[in-house]
Design a protein around this motif. Structure first.
Motif, PDB file in Angstrom:
ATOM      1  N   ASP A 236       0.808  -1.224   0.000  1.00  0.00           N
ATOM      2  CA  ASP A 236       0.000   0.000   0.000  1.00  0.00           C
ATOM      3  C   ASP A 236       0.838   1.270   0.000  1.00  0.00           C
ATOM      4  O   ASP A 236       0.316   2.376   0.155  1.00  0.00           O
ATOM      5  CB  ASP A 236      -0.954   0.010   1.191  1.00  0.00           C
ATOM      6  N   GLY A 237       2.161   1.125  -0.166  1.00  0.00           N
ATOM      7  CA  GLY A 237       3.048   2.281  -0.152  1.00  0.00           C
ATOM      8  C   GLY A 237       3.772   2.443   1.163  1.00  0.00           C
ATOM      9  O   GLY A 237       4.751   3.201   1.252  1.00  0.00           O
ATOM     10  N   GLU A 238       3.319   1.731   2.188  1.00  0.00           N
ATOM     11  CA  GLU A 238       3.962   1.808   3.496  1.00  0.00           C
ATOM     12  C   GLU A 238       4.272   0.429   4.081  1.00  0.00           C
ATOM     13  O   GLU A 238       5.238   0.268   4.814  1.00  0.00           O
ATOM     14  CB  GLU A 238       3.078   2.586   4.474  1.00  0.00           C
ATOM     15  N   ALA A 239       3.427  -0.556   3.770  1.00  0.00           N
ATOM     16  CA  ALA A 239       3.628  -1.891   4.340  1.00  0.00           C
ATOM     17  C   ALA A 239       3.005  -2.949   3.431  1.00  0.00           C
ATOM     18  O   ALA A 239       2.095  -2.671   2.643  1.00  0.00           O
ATOM     19  CB  ALA A 239       3.007  -1.973   5.734  1.00  0.00           C
ATOM     20  N   PHE A 240       3.530  -4.167   3.543  1.00  0.00           N
ATOM     21  CA  PHE A 240       2.935  -5.310   2.859  1.00  0.00           C
ATOM     22  C   PHE A 240       1.777  -5.838   3.704  1.00  0.00           C
ATOM     23  O   PHE A 240       1.788  -5.738   4.933  1.00  0.00           O
ATOM     24  CB  PHE A 240       3.967  -6.424   2.661  1.00  0.00           C
ATOM     25  N   GLY A 241       0.780  -6.379   3.038  1.00  0.00           N
ATOM     26  CA  GLY A 241      -0.363  -6.924   3.754  1.00  0.00           C
ATOM     27  C   GLY A 241      -1.174  -7.851   2.878  1.00  0.00           C
ATOM     28  O   GLY A 241      -0.856  -8.068   1.691  1.00  0.00           O
ATOM     29  N   TRP A 242      -2.216  -8.406   3.448  1.00  0.00           N
ATOM     30  CA  TRP A 242      -3.094  -9.348   2.744  1.00  0.00           C
ATOM     31  C   TRP A 242      -4.212  -8.597   2.043  1.00  0.00           C
ATOM     32  O   TRP A 242      -4.946  -7.841   2.661  1.00  0.00           O
ATOM     33  CB  TRP A 242      -3.696 -10.355   3.709  1.00  0.00           C
ATOM     34  N   LYS A 243      -4.352  -8.835   0.759  1.00  0.00           N
ATOM     35  CA  LYS A 243      -5.454  -8.292  -0.029  1.00  0.00           C
ATOM     36  C   LYS A 243      -6.471  -9.397  -0.270  1.00  0.00           C
ATOM     37  O   LYS A 243      -6.117 -10.500  -0.701  1.00  0.00           O
ATOM     38  CB  LYS A 243      -4.931  -7.765  -1.371  1.00  0.00           C
ATOM     39  N   LYS A 244      -7.738  -9.128   0.005  1.00  0.00           N
ATOM     40  CA  LYS A 244      -8.781 -10.139  -0.164  1.00  0.00           C
ATOM     41  C   LYS A 244      -9.249 -10.200  -1.616  1.00  0.00           C
ATOM     42  O   LYS A 244      -9.278  -9.190  -2.318  1.00  0.00           O
ATOM     43  CB  LYS A 244      -9.972  -9.832   0.747  1.00  0.00           C
ATOM     44  N   LYS A 245      -9.618 -11.396  -2.028  1.00  0.00           N
ATOM     45  CA  LYS A 245     -10.100 -11.607  -3.388  1.00  0.00           C
ATOM     46  C   LYS A 245     -11.177 -12.690  -3.358  1.00  0.00           C
ATOM     47  O   LYS A 245     -10.943 -13.790  -2.868  1.00  0.00           O
ATOM     48  CB  LYS A 245      -8.943 -12.041  -4.294  1.00  0.00           C
ATOM     49  N   LEU A 246     -12.356 -12.371  -3.888  1.00  0.00           N
ATOM     50  CA  LEU A 246     -13.445 -13.343  -3.958  1.00  0.00           C
ATOM     51  C   LEU A 246     -13.465 -13.976  -5.348  1.00  0.00           C
ATOM     52  O   LEU A 246     -13.513 -13.281  -6.360  1.00  0.00           O
ATOM     53  CB  LEU A 246     -14.789 -12.668  -3.685  1.00  0.00           C
ATOM     54  N   ILE A 247     -13.415 -15.301  -5.383  1.00  0.00           N
ATOM     55  CA  ILE A 247     -13.477 -16.051  -6.641  1.00  0.00           C
ATOM     56  C   ILE A 247     -14.681 -16.977  -6.574  1.00  0.00           C
ATOM     57  O   ILE A 247     -14.892 -17.657  -5.569  1.00  0.00           O
ATOM     58  CB  ILE A 247     -12.196 -16.871  -6.873  1.00  0.00           C
ATOM     59  N   THR A 248     -15.477 -17.001  -7.628  1.00  0.00           N
ATOM     60  CA  THR A 248     -16.682 -17.825  -7.631  1.00  0.00           C
ATOM     61  C   THR A 248     -16.609 -18.884  -8.724  1.00  0.00           C
ATOM     62  O   THR A 248     -16.033 -18.666  -9.789  1.00  0.00           O
ATOM     63  CB  THR A 248     -17.940 -16.972  -7.857  1.00  0.00           C
ATOM     64  N   ILE A 249     -17.196 -20.026  -8.423  1.00  0.00           N
ATOM     65  CA  ILE A 249     -17.354 -21.108  -9.396  1.00  0.00           C
ATOM     66  C   ILE A 249     -18.851 -21.344  -9.547  1.00  0.00           C
ATOM     67  O   ILE A 249     -19.531 -21.690  -8.572  1.00  0.00           O
ATOM     68  CB  ILE A 249     -16.655 -22.398  -8.947  1.00  0.00           C
ATOM     69  N   SER A 250     -19.370 -21.160 -10.751  1.00  0.00           N
ATOM     70  CA  SER A 250     -20.794 -21.347 -10.983  1.00  0.00           C
ATOM     71  C   SER A 250     -21.148 -22.831 -10.979  1.00  0.00           C
ATOM     72  O   SER A 250     -20.310 -23.687 -11.294  1.00  0.00           O
ATOM     73  CB  SER A 250     -21.200 -20.721 -12.324  1.00  0.00           C
ATOM     74  N   ASN A 251     -22.369 -23.107 -10.624  1.00  0.00           N
ATOM     75  CA  ASN A 251     -22.855 -24.480 -10.587  1.00  0.00           C
ATOM     76  C   ASN A 251     -22.717 -25.126 -11.967  1.00  0.00           C
ATOM     77  O   ASN A 251     -22.909 -24.469 -12.995  1.00  0.00           O
ATOM     78  CB  ASN A 251     -24.321 -24.496 -10.149  1.00  0.00           C
ATOM     79  N   PHE A 252     -22.373 -26.393 -11.983  1.00  0.00           N
ATOM     80  CA  PHE A 252     -22.243 -27.115 -13.246  1.00  0.00           C
ATOM     81  C   PHE A 252     -22.729 -28.541 -13.051  1.00  0.00           C
ATOM     82  O   PHE A 252     -22.763 -29.067 -11.937  1.00  0.00           O
ATOM     83  CB  PHE A 252     -20.785 -27.104 -13.740  1.00  0.00           C
TER      84      PHE A 252
END
Length: 415
Positions: A236-252
């Protein structure tokens, strides 16, 4: 002269309305100067209803209250309580598992070892409860099974009791999951068996292959998707950290090859060792570009769509010539991917200033990172990222294109 009928009626009406007013006026309430002066708590109980809309509070303790089954002395003796509930469709069984309550202190100690580091489980609680479908036990099945080798006596007997109960509750999950993975396929209903918490998964960020770490997963019946909440390392310009990411899998329907999923466990990658080496080098480059510096860049830059129309048109005029060529516009400003629908892609050859902190300030956005803890950074000097974290680094950096005069995200592959 005698009074007219109207004159005789007037005082009668006057008295009538005065009496009516008195009947509908509440008597003046008296003030109780002793209210709230007694330093005690008064308990009232729900009594027999006097109407269908109000609760009748009474002073007498209800005589028809019975002790719940779990509160009886006999139930409290048992190491495990297994709750069953009535089935409501979707199964031919009259009853189905609801939850398991662990009451044995010895078994809680064992589970403390089994679930060490597992998010959301505190085995020291007085009431340790696990809800169906018991995913956490499936994920840690080997560790729980291995606990039989390190304990004896009553503890060993209780571990085996728990394993037996879970085997009957989980049914054929283990055999079905193993059969599918052995054939490198998976069904929608068994997706959850692939993604325990903290699993490394392969997917894409900004059209670049990358690794992420699973936080938690769940099925969403409203969207008919299986949702993976993942995280990766960002700056973020000052420190490293965890960024959240949502991934979806559609029904099949039916089965799907595991590597054909838009996200899958990295352990199933065809070139796992080589890919990990590439991501490790990319992570080192990401860290090296965390400080303010100027670089030559030729490649795609992704610009936030929050830009004003005026500045966007000015950029088009300075970089693409006349606006009458729709082909140029289409090629230059395509949406990078559904996952980055708020970004537009632009091919540039420019000098850029890498500066994440200024990027978030000028785009009025936030990195929204969760901080790394000391155990994740390890004992390395200066809080250097471990190799585990380096392979999870973002594939892009934030920068300012000096000629184009735009803030955007540029690919590490082009540096």
């Amino acid at each position: 002269m005698s009074a007219t009928s109207s004159e005789m009626m007037a005082p009668l009406l006057e008295h009538f309305f005065k009496d009516l007013h008195r009947e509908h006026t509440s008597p003046k309430e008296t003030v109780d100067h002793n209210a709230g002066t007694l330093c005690q708590a008064k308990v009232l109980y729900e009594g027999p209803r006097k109407c269908n809309c109000c609760t009748n509070w009474v002073e007498q303790y209800p005589s028809n209250i019975k002790e719940t089954a779990e509160e009886t002395s006999d139930s409290k003796k048992h190491a495990i309580i297994c709750r069953m509930k009535k089935s409501h469709g979707g199964t031919t069984q009259a009853l189905e598992p609801h939850s398991i309550v662990i009451q044995s202190p010895k078994l809680k100690t064992v589970l403390g070892e089994v679930f060490a580091g597992y998010p959301g489980i505190t085995t020291t609680l007085n009431r340790l409860e696990f809800r169906q479908p018991f995913w956490e036990f499936f994920y840690r099945w080997k560790t729980l099974s291995d606990a039989q080798q390190t304990h004896d006596g009553d503890t060993l007997a209780q571990v085996r009791l728990l394993l037996n109960e879970l085997t009957s509750r989980l049914g054929s999950v283990h055999s079905v999951a193993q059969d599918q993975v052995h054939n490198n396929v998976i069904t929608y209903d068994f997706l959850w068996t692939l993604f325990p918490p903290d699993t490394l998964v392969y997917s894409h960020l900004f059209n670049r292959g990358c690794l992420l770490q699973v936080r938690e997963t769940k099925y969403d019946n409203n969207t008919d998707t299986y949702n993976l909440s993942c995280k990766y390392i960002d700056w973020d310009g000052e420190a490293f950290g965890w960024k959240k990411k949502l991934i979806t899998i559609s029904n099949f329907d039916g089965t799907r090859t595991i590597r054909d999923l838009n996200v899958y466990p990295f352990s199933h990658h065809a070139a796992q060792e080589d890919t990990q080496g590439q991501f490790l080098e990319r992570g080192r480059k990401f860290v090296s570009l965390s400080n303010l510096q100027q670089k030559a860049y030729r490649g795609i830059i992704r610009i936030p769509r929050s830009s004003t129309l005026k500045s966007l048109m000015g950029w088009l005029l300075s970089n693409n010539g006349p606006l009458s060529d729709p082909g140029t516009l289409q090629a230059s400003f395509q949406v990078a991917s559904p996952a980055s629908a708020r970004l537009m892609s632009k091919q540039i050859s420019d000098r850029i200033m890498v500066d994440a902190k200024a990027f978030y300030s000028h785009t009025k956005s936030s990195a929204d990172l969760d901080p790394l803890n000391s155990s994740e950074l390890g004992s390395r000097t200066g809080g250097e990222l471990s190799e585990r974290l380096l392979i999870l680094c973002s594939p892009v950096v934030k920068a300012y294109a000096l000629q184009s005069k735009r803030w955007g995200k540029s690919s590490l592959q082009q540096y």
